[in-house]
Scaffold this active site. Structure first.
Site, PDB file in Angstrom:
ATOM      1  N   GLY A  60       4.475  20.582  36.177  1.00  0.00           N
ATOM      2  CA  GLY A  60       4.072  21.114  34.877  1.00  0.00           C
ATOM      3  C   GLY A  60       2.610  20.890  34.563  1.00  0.00           C
ATOM      4  O   GLY A  60       1.901  21.807  34.136  1.00  0.00           O
ATOM      5  N   LYS A  87       2.519   8.057  37.013  1.00  0.00           N
ATOM      6  CA  LYS A  87       3.293   6.930  37.559  1.00  0.00           C
ATOM      7  C   LYS A  87       3.389   6.964  39.073  1.00  0.00           C
ATOM      8  O   LYS A  87       3.891   7.919  39.657  1.00  0.00           O
ATOM      9  CB  LYS A  87       4.695   6.953  36.956  1.00  0.00           C
ATOM     10  CG  LYS A  87       4.732   6.482  35.523  1.00  0.00           C
ATOM     11  CD  LYS A  87       6.099   6.633  34.934  1.00  0.00           C
ATOM     12  CE  LYS A  87       6.943   5.394  35.146  1.00  0.00           C
ATOM     13  NZ  LYS A  87       8.268   5.561  34.508  1.00  0.00           N
ATOM     14  N   ARG A 112       9.065  32.424  32.080  1.00  0.00           N
ATOM     15  CA  ARG A 112      10.320  32.181  32.811  1.00  0.00           C
ATOM     16  C   ARG A 112      11.228  33.411  32.826  1.00  0.00           C
ATOM     17  O   ARG A 112      11.975  33.602  33.778  1.00  0.00           O
ATOM     18  CB  ARG A 112      11.055  30.993  32.210  1.00  0.00           C
ATOM     19  CG  ARG A 112      10.367  29.712  32.593  1.00  0.00           C
ATOM     20  CD  ARG A 112      11.121  28.520  32.114  1.00  0.00           C
ATOM     21  NE  ARG A 112      10.568  27.323  32.706  1.00  0.00           N
ATOM     22  CZ  ARG A 112      10.640  26.113  32.169  1.00  0.00           C
ATOM     23  NH1 ARG A 112      11.280  25.942  31.026  1.00  0.00           N
ATOM     24  NH2 ARG A 112      10.112  25.085  32.777  1.00  0.00           N
ATOM     25  N   GLY A 166      10.011  19.427  38.289  1.00  0.00           N
ATOM     26  CA  GLY A 166      10.919  18.414  38.843  1.00  0.00           C
ATOM     27  C   GLY A 166      11.479  18.844  40.186  1.00  0.00           C
ATOM     28  O   GLY A 166      11.537  18.058  41.134  1.00  0.00           O
TER      29      GLY A 166
END
Ligand code: AMP
Length: 402
Positions: free
Chosen positions: A354, A203, A42, A377
């Site tokens: 991720g 999910k 990062r 996200g």
């Protein structure tokens, strides 16, 4: 889809010479218990932006969060190790401060020598940061003449240092944010066809908005992972003890009907790697119909072949979410097959999220993917058609002076 949403101002649109350039970066790096940085990806991801600012004689003032201190000063979450690593990577002087707002910080920023990089303290030491506190954002704005957002991974959050501060300063996207926006734009707006999306993960409720948003633009959507079994159940198949979200069955049926109407093919697993329990040591076997009492933990070989054929035909591929419990070797082959097919595709390929990024790295094909997103996200929300506050903020006119 509103094309304007992606037309963000760029770093090169700002006059940076001699200016304090307040930059929101995402230096939320993993650390071990002793506080050593275990992966500096990062930090490296924003070096291009920092170097571009310095090359234009700008004076970078960086701000980032680290972990979740929840408004408290935690010694273990100070940015000092990040400042040290940044100094090593840039070979420039890095002035690491132990606060992120206030008169002493303003003075230190002014006093920083030309060519140096200032790194403010963890912005989440302030309670207001995650709540998008306006006064806090104004305090940050006092530290810069212009604002640059380079924190793609945090841009889905309406936080003070991400989106709110942009109200008070001329603002633009950094190189990393610009690259991310350009990649998703290439997928969502006039993609080279066929456009194939591969969606997986645990999910179905997390991914259904993405499926719905991609139906109008995709030629085919390949579904795997835990989310596939709610689809199969909706079609009347036995799914045994596999992941199932019964409250999503109706929404899944509607989504499949919408896909059919729009001519977007939804492909589902036609064979499965099943086991008796959700356990690493569980014995795998391959079936075409899931017996009651078994759990499907990966897509089977025939599904892998079908999906690979679709991927090979595609001109644009976007992938988010593993095809099975790839963390365990017995249930990794489905995700590995998809990773290989994406790496080999003669297509523009984007991988986000991720777990899928971890999978392409684990399988050694990361360098063959055209764009690997730095924001799990954030990329999922973009694919789901949501406006990201950190990007939207760059598009709005300034409302006030700090
Ligand atoms: P997500 O965060 O929604 O992308 O889900 C990623 C997680 O889904 C990974 O940890 C996988 O192990 C898990 N997963 C993938 N396929 C399955 C499956 N068939 N059953 C249970 N979990 C799964």
């Amino acid at each position: 889809m509103a094309a304007m949403r992606f037309d963000v101002p760029h770093l090169d649109d700002l006059d940076l010479a001699g200016k304090r350039v307040l930059v929101r970066v995402d230096f939320n790096v993993p650390q071990d218990e002793a506080g050593h940085i275990t992966d500096d990806t990062r930090i490296r991801a924003s070096l291009e932006t920092i170097e571009a600012i310095l090359a234009k004689q700008g004076r970078p003032v960086l701000m980032s969060h680290l972990g979740r201190p929840e408004g408290k000063v935690l010694e273990s979450l100070r940015l000092k190790p990040v400042a040290e690593r940044l100094e090593q990577l840039t070979k420039k002087k890095v002035v690491g401060l132990d606060e992120s707002i206030g008169p002493a910080v303003e003075k230190a920023v002014q006093a920083a020598p030309a060519g140096a990089i200032v790194l403010l303290e963890n912005v989440r030491f302030h309670k207001g940061e995650t709540k998008g506190d306006v006064e806090l954002a104004k305090s940050y704005a006092k530290l810069g003449d212009v604002f640059v957002n380079d924190a793609f991974g945090t841009s889905h959050r309406a936080e003070s240092s991400v989106s709110v501060v942009a109200q008070f300063l001329p603002s633009a996207a950094g190189r990393l944010l610009e690259r991310e926006v350009a990649a998703f734009r290439k997928v969502l707006e006039n993609p080279a066809r066929p456009l194939v999306a591969i969606l997986g993960g645990a999910k179905v409720s997390d991914k259904l908005p993405v499926v719905a948003n991609l139906i109008p633009v995709c030629d085919a959507i390949l579904i795997g992972g835990g989310m596939a079994y709610t689809f199969l159940k909706a079609l009347g198949h036995e799914v045994g003890g596999s992941k199932l979200q019964a409250d999503q069955l109706e929404a899944v049926k509607q989504t499949m009907a919408a896909a059919e109407k729009r001519g977007c093919r939804i492909l589902l697993p036609s064979d499965h790697v099943v086991a008796d329990a959700l356990a690493e040591t569980a014995k795998p076997s391959t079936v075409t119909e899931i017996p009651a009492g078994k759990l499907a933990l990966d897509i089977g070989p025939e599904t892998r072949r079908r999906y690979a054929v679709e991927i090979a035909k595609a001109k644009t591929v976007v992938w988010n979410g593993p095809m099975g419990v790839f963390e365990w070797e017995s249930f990794r082959a489905g995700t590995a097959a998809v990773a290989k097919a994406v790496a080999e595709a003669a297509a523009y390929t984007v991988v986000g999220g991720g777990d899928s990024v971890a999978a392409v790295e684990l399988l050694g094909v990361a360098s063959r993917i055209k764009h690997i997103s730095t924001g799990g996200g954030a990329s999922l929300e973009l694919l789901g058609g949501k406006a990201l506050p950190g990007i939207e903020a760059l598009l709005r006119p300034r409302v006030a002076k700090a």
